[in-house]
Design an enzyme around this catalytic site. Structure first.
Site, mmCIF file in Angstrom:
data_model
loop_
_atom_site.group_PDB
_atom_site.id
_atom_site.type_symbol
_atom_site.label_atom_id
_atom_site.label_comp_id
_atom_site.label_asym_id
_atom_site.label_seq_id
_atom_site.Cartn_x
_atom_site.Cartn_y
_atom_site.Cartn_z
ATOM 1 N N THR A 182 -6.842 5.180 -1.784
ATOM 2 C CA THR A 182 -7.300 4.258 -0.736
ATOM 3 C C THR A 182 -8.627 4.799 -0.226
ATOM 4 O O THR A 182 -8.830 6.014 -0.230
ATOM 5 C CB THR A 182 -6.254 4.268 0.398
ATOM 6 O OG1 THR A 182 -5.088 3.622 -0.081
ATOM 7 C CG2 THR A 182 -6.748 3.569 1.652
ATOM 8 N N ARG A 210 4.216 -7.275 -0.276
ATOM 9 C CA ARG A 210 4.174 -6.133 0.651
ATOM 10 C C ARG A 210 2.750 -5.888 1.177
ATOM 11 O O ARG A 210 1.788 -5.864 0.425
ATOM 12 C CB ARG A 210 4.669 -4.880 -0.078
ATOM 13 C CG ARG A 210 4.665 -3.600 0.746
ATOM 14 C CD ARG A 210 3.444 -2.757 0.495
ATOM 15 N NE ARG A 210 3.527 -1.452 1.157
ATOM 16 C CZ ARG A 210 2.497 -0.624 1.286
ATOM 17 N NH1 ARG A 210 1.310 -0.957 0.842
ATOM 18 N NH2 ARG A 210 2.634 0.546 1.889
ATOM 19 N N GLY A 212 0.519 -3.119 3.478
ATOM 20 C CA GLY A 212 0.576 -1.764 4.026
ATOM 21 C C GLY A 212 -0.117 -1.663 5.371
ATOM 22 O O GLY A 212 -0.341 -2.664 6.063
ATOM 23 N N ASP A 213 -0.471 -0.454 5.731
ATOM 24 C CA ASP A 213 -1.108 -0.211 7.032
ATOM 25 C C ASP A 213 -2.609 -0.492 7.020
ATOM 26 O O ASP A 213 -3.197 -0.768 8.059
ATOM 27 C CB ASP A 213 -0.914 1.265 7.440
ATOM 28 C CG ASP A 213 -1.522 2.212 6.415
ATOM 29 O OD1 ASP A 213 -1.278 2.029 5.209
ATOM 30 O OD2 ASP A 213 -2.257 3.135 6.808
ATOM 31 N N THR A 233 -4.902 7.007 5.579
ATOM 32 C CA THR A 233 -4.408 6.857 4.204
ATOM 33 C C THR A 233 -3.071 7.577 4.090
ATOM 34 O O THR A 233 -2.892 8.646 4.661
ATOM 35 C CB THR A 233 -5.398 7.424 3.167
ATOM 36 O OG1 THR A 233 -4.740 7.482 1.892
ATOM 37 C CG2 THR A 233 -5.910 8.815 3.514
ATOM 38 N N GLY A 234 -2.154 6.970 3.354
ATOM 39 C CA GLY A 234 -0.844 7.601 3.210
ATOM 40 C C GLY A 234 0.232 6.546 3.065
ATOM 41 O O GLY A 234 -0.073 5.382 2.785
ATOM 42 N N GLY A 236 2.072 3.824 3.895
ATOM 43 C CA GLY A 236 1.732 2.802 4.885
ATOM 44 C C GLY A 236 2.834 2.408 5.852
ATOM 45 O O GLY A 236 2.582 2.147 7.021
HETATM 46 N N1 ASP Z 1 -1.922 3.436 3.088
HETATM 47 C C1 ASP Z 1 -1.931 2.720 1.849
HETATM 48 C C2 ASP Z 1 -0.788 1.741 1.842
HETATM 49 O O1 ASP Z 1 0.311 2.115 2.221
HETATM 50 C C3 ASP Z 1 -1.850 3.561 0.630
HETATM 51 C C4 ASP Z 1 -2.612 4.866 0.645
HETATM 52 O O2 ASP Z 1 -3.354 5.141 1.569
HETATM 53 O O3 ASP Z 1 -2.475 5.644 -0.334
HETATM 54 O O4 ASP Z 1 -0.960 0.640 1.410
#
Ligand code: ASP
Length: 313
Positions: A182, A210, A212-213, A233-234, A236
């Protein structure tokens, strides 16, 4: 002669003032449990070269007086166009083998924001997020509606195949869940404005539309000139549940925490207690930069008014 001297003095004062102006551009290319020491030399070189060029570009924009919001958009476009990251071209594929992209952008001057979620034909989702902010009455548009809006605005549209790379198709076939990348950017400009943006393909094999965040203002992205700008990032789902980007601001606002304290608590304590993987990049109104992750790796780079470029992963 006196007039001449006065003009020289004025010019010098303005010149020195411009040199003094603080700015910071910070980017991330995703967090994950990778160890960069395991990367082949050429891959390390590719990332270093890319981030170095990106930061040179960011530095030229910021030092010449571009606004934070414009820098965020321009920098993220470059990352979306590069298949090394999980955004735009090279994004991960959903359970149907399609790219479905999310992006958001926020202007700390007036808390204006825009986002697109689950879009499949917009070449640069971050540009569409900006367009939603500037040219619609809404904050977030999703799916087909967002595609239609972008088309009507004359944005560059592509077939979904444009986003697919052989690497992602192979990973999809092998049912690999591990692609990270991301992208995000936070900026303090020379006028003291803050802005943030985030763009992603989301999580590999995601189902049922779906989201995400990353496109959720307050979860993946937030900017407020009075406090800080944040891009996450992470995993979500956890970033949404904990409203992570806004949580950083709220800690500063209501608990009087510094940016560093706020980021440490949410990333290294709250999320860790929940077994939630991820990290964030942030900059406060004074130009303090805090990048933190509870994973082993996070691609990140920044440049400030002294033109020094830092790249870490
Ligand atoms: N945060 C992103 C999501 O969950 C994915 C990521 O940052 O790796 O869509």
């Amino acid at each position: 002669m006196r007039v001449f001297l006065a003009s020289v003095l004025l010019f010098l004062t303005l010149f020195i003032q411009a040199q003094d102006k603080k700015y910071a551009v910070v980017v991330h290319g995703g967090a994950g449990n990778f160890n960069s020491a395991d990367f082949p030399e050429e891959v390390r070189n590719d990332y270093n070269t890319f981030f170095n060029n990106l930061m040179l570009y960011a530095d030229s924009l910021a030092s010449s007086g571009a606004f934070a919001i414009d820098i965020v958009e321009a920098v993220i476009v470059k990352m979306e166009d590069n298949p090394m990251f999980n955004s735009g071209k090279g994004a991960v594929l959903n359970a149907e083998g399609k790219a479905e992209l999310d992006a958001s952008i926020m202007d700390g001057r007036d808390l204006n924001a825009g986002a697109v979620a689950g879009v499949t034909e917009i070449k640069n989702p971050i540009k569409a997020a900006r367009m939603v902010m500037d040219s619609s009455a809404h904050v977030m548009l999703s799916g087909e509606g967002a595609n239609t809006f972008a088309r009507q605005q004359g944005m560059e549209m592509v077939d979904n195949k444009y986003f697919l790379t052989q690497k992602m198709i192979d990973r999809y076939k092998e049912y690999m869940h591990d692609k990270h990348g991301t992208v995000g950017c936070v900026v303090l400009d020379i006028y003291g404005n803050l802005a943030a943006g985030t763009s992603t393909g989301g999580m590999m094999m995601k189902k049922w539309g779906r989201i995400g965040d990353s496109p959720v203002i307050g979860a993946g992205t937030y900017a407020d000139n009075r406090y800080a700008a944040v891009s996450c990032t992470g995993h979500g789902e956890y970033f949404i549940r904990n409203a992570v980007a806004y949580d950083v601001i709220a800690r500063m606002k209501y608990a009087g925490q510094s940016l560093e304290e706020a980021v440490n608590e949410i990333i290294m304590e709250v999320l860790v207690q929940q077994d939630a993987n991820g990290g964030l990049i942030s900059v406060d109104k004074n130009g303090n930069i805090v990048c933190k992750m509870n994973t082993t790796g996070m691609f990140r780079a920044w440049v400030t008014e002294n033109h020094e470029i830092v790249i870490e992963f």
